[in-house]
Design a protein around this motif. Sequence first.
Motif, PDB file in Angstrom:
ATOM      1  N   LEU A 162      30.332  38.564  39.847  1.00  0.00           N
ATOM      2  CA  LEU A 162      30.654  38.695  38.427  1.00  0.00           C
ATOM      3  C   LEU A 162      32.074  39.204  38.251  1.00  0.00           C
ATOM      4  O   LEU A 162      32.646  39.805  39.156  1.00  0.00           O
ATOM      5  N   PRO A 203      34.400  41.890  36.831  1.00  0.00           N
ATOM      6  CA  PRO A 203      34.146  43.288  36.426  1.00  0.00           C
ATOM      7  C   PRO A 203      34.560  43.602  35.002  1.00  0.00           C
ATOM      8  O   PRO A 203      33.977  44.483  34.377  1.00  0.00           O
ATOM      9  N   MET A 204      35.561  42.879  34.485  1.00  0.00           N
ATOM     10  CA  MET A 204      36.071  43.218  33.158  1.00  0.00           C
ATOM     11  C   MET A 204      35.516  42.326  32.048  1.00  0.00           C
ATOM     12  O   MET A 204      36.040  42.324  30.937  1.00  0.00           O
ATOM     13  N   LEU A 205      34.490  41.545  32.347  1.00  0.00           N
ATOM     14  CA  LEU A 205      33.846  40.754  31.297  1.00  0.00           C
ATOM     15  C   LEU A 205      32.464  41.323  31.030  1.00  0.00           C
ATOM     16  O   LEU A 205      31.775  41.761  31.958  1.00  0.00           O
ATOM     17  N   GLU A 232      29.999  37.765  27.617  1.00  0.00           N
ATOM     18  CA  GLU A 232      31.231  36.991  27.854  1.00  0.00           C
ATOM     19  C   GLU A 232      31.133  36.101  29.098  1.00  0.00           C
ATOM     20  O   GLU A 232      31.761  35.044  29.155  1.00  0.00           O
ATOM     21  N   GLU A 282      29.469  33.176  27.712  1.00  0.00           N
ATOM     22  CA  GLU A 282      30.388  32.468  26.811  1.00  0.00           C
ATOM     23  C   GLU A 282      31.443  31.698  27.622  1.00  0.00           C
ATOM     24  O   GLU A 282      31.799  30.568  27.297  1.00  0.00           O
ATOM     25  N   PHE A 283      31.931  32.369  28.668  1.00  0.00           N
ATOM     26  CA  PHE A 283      32.939  31.726  29.524  1.00  0.00           C
ATOM     27  C   PHE A 283      32.370  30.435  30.138  1.00  0.00           C
ATOM     28  O   PHE A 283      32.997  29.378  30.100  1.00  0.00           O
ATOM     29  N   ARG A 292      31.955  27.750  27.484  1.00  0.00           N
ATOM     30  CA  ARG A 292      33.226  27.129  27.093  1.00  0.00           C
ATOM     31  C   ARG A 292      33.774  26.253  28.213  1.00  0.00           C
ATOM     32  O   ARG A 292      34.291  25.160  27.967  1.00  0.00           O
ATOM     33  N   LEU A 314      29.736  45.760  30.887  1.00  0.00           N
ATOM     34  CA  LEU A 314      30.720  45.054  31.714  1.00  0.00           C
ATOM     35  C   LEU A 314      30.118  44.714  33.074  1.00  0.00           C
ATOM     36  O   LEU A 314      29.217  45.412  33.554  1.00  0.00           O
ATOM     37  N   LYS A 321      31.237  45.260  35.955  1.00  0.00           N
ATOM     38  CA  LYS A 321      31.363  46.350  36.928  1.00  0.00           C
ATOM     39  C   LYS A 321      30.342  47.474  36.704  1.00  0.00           C
ATOM     40  O   LYS A 321      30.153  48.312  37.581  1.00  0.00           O
ATOM     41  N   ASN A 373      36.088  39.721  42.994  1.00  0.00           N
ATOM     42  CA  ASN A 373      36.302  40.219  41.639  1.00  0.00           C
ATOM     43  C   ASN A 373      35.649  41.570  41.424  1.00  0.00           C
ATOM     44  O   ASN A 373      35.808  42.179  40.383  1.00  0.00           O
ATOM     45  N   ASN A 374      34.877  41.992  42.411  1.00  0.00           N
ATOM     46  CA  ASN A 374      34.151  43.245  42.222  1.00  0.00           C
ATOM     47  C   ASN A 374      34.557  44.255  43.288  1.00  0.00           C
ATOM     48  O   ASN A 374      33.730  44.916  43.886  1.00  0.00           O
ATOM     49  N   THR A 415      35.531  51.940  30.592  1.00  0.00           N
ATOM     50  CA  THR A 415      36.420  50.947  29.990  1.00  0.00           C
ATOM     51  C   THR A 415      35.931  50.705  28.571  1.00  0.00           C
ATOM     52  O   THR A 415      34.757  50.404  28.359  1.00  0.00           O
ATOM     53  N   VAL A 429      35.232  48.788  25.366  1.00  0.00           N
ATOM     54  CA  VAL A 429      35.077  47.379  24.980  1.00  0.00           C
ATOM     55  C   VAL A 429      35.227  47.303  23.466  1.00  0.00           C
ATOM     56  O   VAL A 429      34.331  47.697  22.733  1.00  0.00           O
ATOM     57  N   THR A 471      35.871  41.393  21.663  1.00  0.00           N
ATOM     58  CA  THR A 471      35.108  40.633  22.659  1.00  0.00           C
ATOM     59  C   THR A 471      35.274  39.138  22.402  1.00  0.00           C
ATOM     60  O   THR A 471      35.828  38.723  21.394  1.00  0.00           O
ATOM     61  N   GLY A 472      34.806  38.355  23.340  1.00  0.00           N
ATOM     62  CA  GLY A 472      34.828  36.899  23.164  1.00  0.00           C
ATOM     63  C   GLY A 472      35.906  36.229  23.985  1.00  0.00           C
ATOM     64  O   GLY A 472      36.900  36.849  24.368  1.00  0.00           O
ATOM     65  N   ILE A 473      35.659  34.968  24.267  1.00  0.00           N
ATOM     66  CA  ILE A 473      36.601  34.169  25.058  1.00  0.00           C
ATOM     67  C   ILE A 473      36.857  32.867  24.314  1.00  0.00           C
ATOM     68  O   ILE A 473      35.927  32.271  23.769  1.00  0.00           O
ATOM     69  N   ARG A 474      38.124  32.464  24.302  1.00  0.00           N
ATOM     70  CA  ARG A 474      38.465  31.223  23.606  1.00  0.00           C
ATOM     71  C   ARG A 474      38.604  30.099  24.633  1.00  0.00           C
ATOM     72  O   ARG A 474      38.344  30.267  25.795  1.00  0.00           O
ATOM     73  N   ALA A 525      39.440  27.655  29.469  1.00  0.00           N
ATOM     74  CA  ALA A 525      38.602  28.858  29.357  1.00  0.00           C
ATOM     75  C   ALA A 525      38.979  29.874  30.441  1.00  0.00           C
ATOM     76  O   ALA A 525      38.871  31.084  30.227  1.00  0.00           O
ATOM     77  N   PHE A 526      39.440  29.378  31.583  1.00  0.00           N
ATOM     78  CA  PHE A 526      39.851  30.299  32.658  1.00  0.00           C
ATOM     79  C   PHE A 526      41.042  31.144  32.212  1.00  0.00           C
ATOM     80  O   PHE A 526      41.090  32.343  32.464  1.00  0.00           O
ATOM     81  N   LYS A 572      39.981  33.636  29.646  1.00  0.00           N
ATOM     82  CA  LYS A 572      39.204  34.681  30.335  1.00  0.00           C
ATOM     83  C   LYS A 572      40.167  35.688  30.996  1.00  0.00           C
ATOM     84  O   LYS A 572      39.985  36.897  30.904  1.00  0.00           O
ATOM     85  N   ARG A 617      41.559  37.963  28.411  1.00  0.00           N
ATOM     86  CA  ARG A 617      40.579  38.975  27.994  1.00  0.00           C
ATOM     87  C   ARG A 617      40.462  40.072  29.054  1.00  0.00           C
ATOM     88  O   ARG A 617      40.464  41.261  28.760  1.00  0.00           O
ATOM     89  N   GLU A 618      40.378  39.663  30.313  1.00  0.00           N
ATOM     90  CA  GLU A 618      40.236  40.634  31.409  1.00  0.00           C
ATOM     91  C   GLU A 618      41.466  41.537  31.483  1.00  0.00           C
ATOM     92  O   GLU A 618      41.359  42.754  31.680  1.00  0.00           O
ATOM     93  N   ARG A 636      41.607  44.010  28.682  1.00  0.00           N
ATOM     94  CA  ARG A 636      40.565  45.026  28.830  1.00  0.00           C
ATOM     95  C   ARG A 636      40.947  46.019  29.940  1.00  0.00           C
ATOM     96  O   ARG A 636      40.650  47.201  29.866  1.00  0.00           O
ATOM     97  N   ALA A 637      41.626  45.507  30.957  1.00  0.00           N
ATOM     98  CA  ALA A 637      42.017  46.375  32.073  1.00  0.00           C
ATOM     99  C   ALA A 637      43.157  47.305  31.672  1.00  0.00           C
ATOM    100  O   ALA A 637      43.245  48.438  32.144  1.00  0.00           O
TER     101      ALA A 637
END
Lengths: 237, 541
Positions: free
Chosen positions: A82, A84-86, A90, A93-94, A97, A124, A126, B288-289, B300, B302, B305-308, B314-315, B318, B321-322, B325-326
């Motif tokens: 996964l 970590p920041m979604l 989301e 949703e990702f 999309r 999230l 994470k 990613n983790n 963190t 939040v 929210t949401g992804i376009r 979309a990548f 994303k 958004r990440e 958020r970071a």
Amino acid sequence: MISVKNITKKYAKQAACDNVSLNVKPGEIGVLLGPNGAGKSTLIKSVCGLLKYDGEITVNGFNNRSIEAKRILGYVPEFPSLYPMLTVWEHLEFIARAYRLENWENFADELLLRFDMADKKKKLGKELSKGMQQKVSVCCALVTAPQAVVFDEPLVGLDPHGIRELKTVITDLKTEGKAILISTHMIESMEENWDITFIMKNGRIVREIRREDGLLSKLEDIYFSITESEGETGESK
Amino acid sequence: MNALAYIITRSAKNKLFELRRKPALLTLYAVLLFFLVFFIAVSPRTNRGADEYTDILWLKGIVILLTAFASVPSIMQGFAQGSTLFGMHDVNFLFVSPVSGQKILIYGIFGYLKNLAYSGIFLLFQSASISQAFGVGAGAITVIYFCFVFCAVTSLVLGIFVYSLTNGNEKRKNIAKTILLLMLLPAAISLVFSLNAANWNFSAGALIFLSSPVLSFTPVFGWVSAAAIGFIQGSLSTGFLFIFLLVLSAAVMLIALFRKTPDYYEDAMAVSETLFERKRNLAEGNINNMETAASRKTKTRVKATGIRGAGASAFFYKHVRESFRANRFGLWGLSSVFLVVGFLVYYLFMGQVTGGGEKSVQFITTLAVMMWSQLFLIGQGRGIRETFSHYIFMVPENPFKKIVWISLEVMLKVIGESIVVFALICTIGGESYLLGAAAAIAFSAFSFMIVALNFVSFRFTGSDINAGLLIMLYMFGIILIMVPGIIAAVVAGVLFPEFGLYLPIAALTAWEIAIALVCFFLSRSVLHNCDMVVARQVGQR
């Protein structure tokens, strides 16, 4: 639906998969069994287009690397990966999309509810435990409503509720006519609803068993009789 | 045989035996050894003549920066999570065995020392350049190497000591931080006085500061730099005096550690588990983790929210958004600030080196260093990380579109950083803004080229080019690829001097863009024609 023909995958000189063929039809659950290092994960990843190979793999007649095949194939990896920041929502949703899905929200809600994750939508990646990550991973694979789904050790890390729910989901997918290929070590968990089982050893399928062949023994007993016998090298059937 | 001695000797033997099964690794070690001997052998021949050498005090400054680079993280770790001396295998086997805690701690420090000795070898390759700059031989770089190792070990012990004193107690942590800062305070005051004495001229002030005894007697960094320069200049008494201070302080802290808290298992185990978790995530492809347990606990917020986007785009959304958020500045975080400040300082430093006379040299050298640094920095973006996960392979979109969209974030980051760097350089250095814009484009085009080359590498070698030893070949390859562009730039500059730096930069940019486009073309089907790196690694196991 999932058709693997004469697949060979080598790492350096060693064949992880050696001329393997299998076929899982719509509405069937195919179970891939084998000891560690038998080549199950390599085969699964080849089916999903994550590894190069020699041979031919098709999903509903499309080459597995084609966009058409990718659109109808779902994959639940062995280790949930996964972002970590979604948030949980989301992630869905990702995927929705990226796959250009429409009106996916209700189905996504339904999936989260089934896996007891409805109240974790805003968590999230994470912040989730490994089991929860696995549940999200399953939801991400299923939200696209795939025609064929490949599971690599899907039950590992899930809590009892998650295991029960996933087994129900798998049965539902079968009822809906989807083709399912599952690699697992948890033989007893698949004992009730498999249709075809492939037992792998040393990179080859050494036995292909259909439920309608009328087994007298339990799947687990057959598995041990094959994998613990010294002489059997087997041919892909 | 003693259990710890057995582990050490057996591991060393197995490592040696392993080389028999890995001829490529053996060849690499042989090549490294050859270059090491070569650099040491040529170092006496690179001397330029006694009157041309840079003041040896600058070498003292370099030693301080070098040791700070190796030591500060260890000390800071003392305030955060304790030592990272042990692996999970130590926790599982040694911690439960009837071996004394003190001995295990010494064993851990020995292991750290071994790793440090390996990682510090890169210093020995600098013997020729040190010899050329300061007129000192291969012996000097060997001295610096050992001082580097000594300092890092002392800092490690200091880190463990700080942790054992302050663990879980904010008040004690603050007191320890204050004490450490107070130790550095005289040096800071000395720096201010030195710069003031030199009328705030950077190089003159720095030289006064570097010659100050206050700096030499500053714990750890001051001691080690003074010891190194003492040995290099042949003053053995000075060298041994400061090394003695270093060893004495480490010994006192170790004795205090043994007396006060021989049982450090719980803390060490927590850190080892975290490290183990990171390694396992990496091995499982869960790149990613990779956050540690500590960072996972960091809350963190939040908000939005949401992804376009749709399909491959979309990548990119994303990633946006990440990133936001970071950190609140999105694509441009603290690393961008360090980058901008670092390049600006380098530009000003080059101004000092060239005496302010050679503006074009100062400008072009800064641009070149910025480009070189991109080789190491560009691979850290989210784009290349996507290739470690299955999503990018499975999304039903054109593979070329996917690699373009996953690269967009890092490109926007680079463009933003280059605009800020060159805007500041032009403002402070009085350069033309048009020239700054041209350099920003050249820098961004170079970064674009590197991203494209990474994908080509992925396509043909199946590896992330930034991985491990491949980076050495990669750097050599980049130099080769850039040669025609650099020749074109030089020719343009010689044939049309009336255009100043504009034409050379334009020629270089055109070459970079051309290479980037070719590379993107070659890698257009990368996601359909190669193994997912982690899937291959898992399969090979």
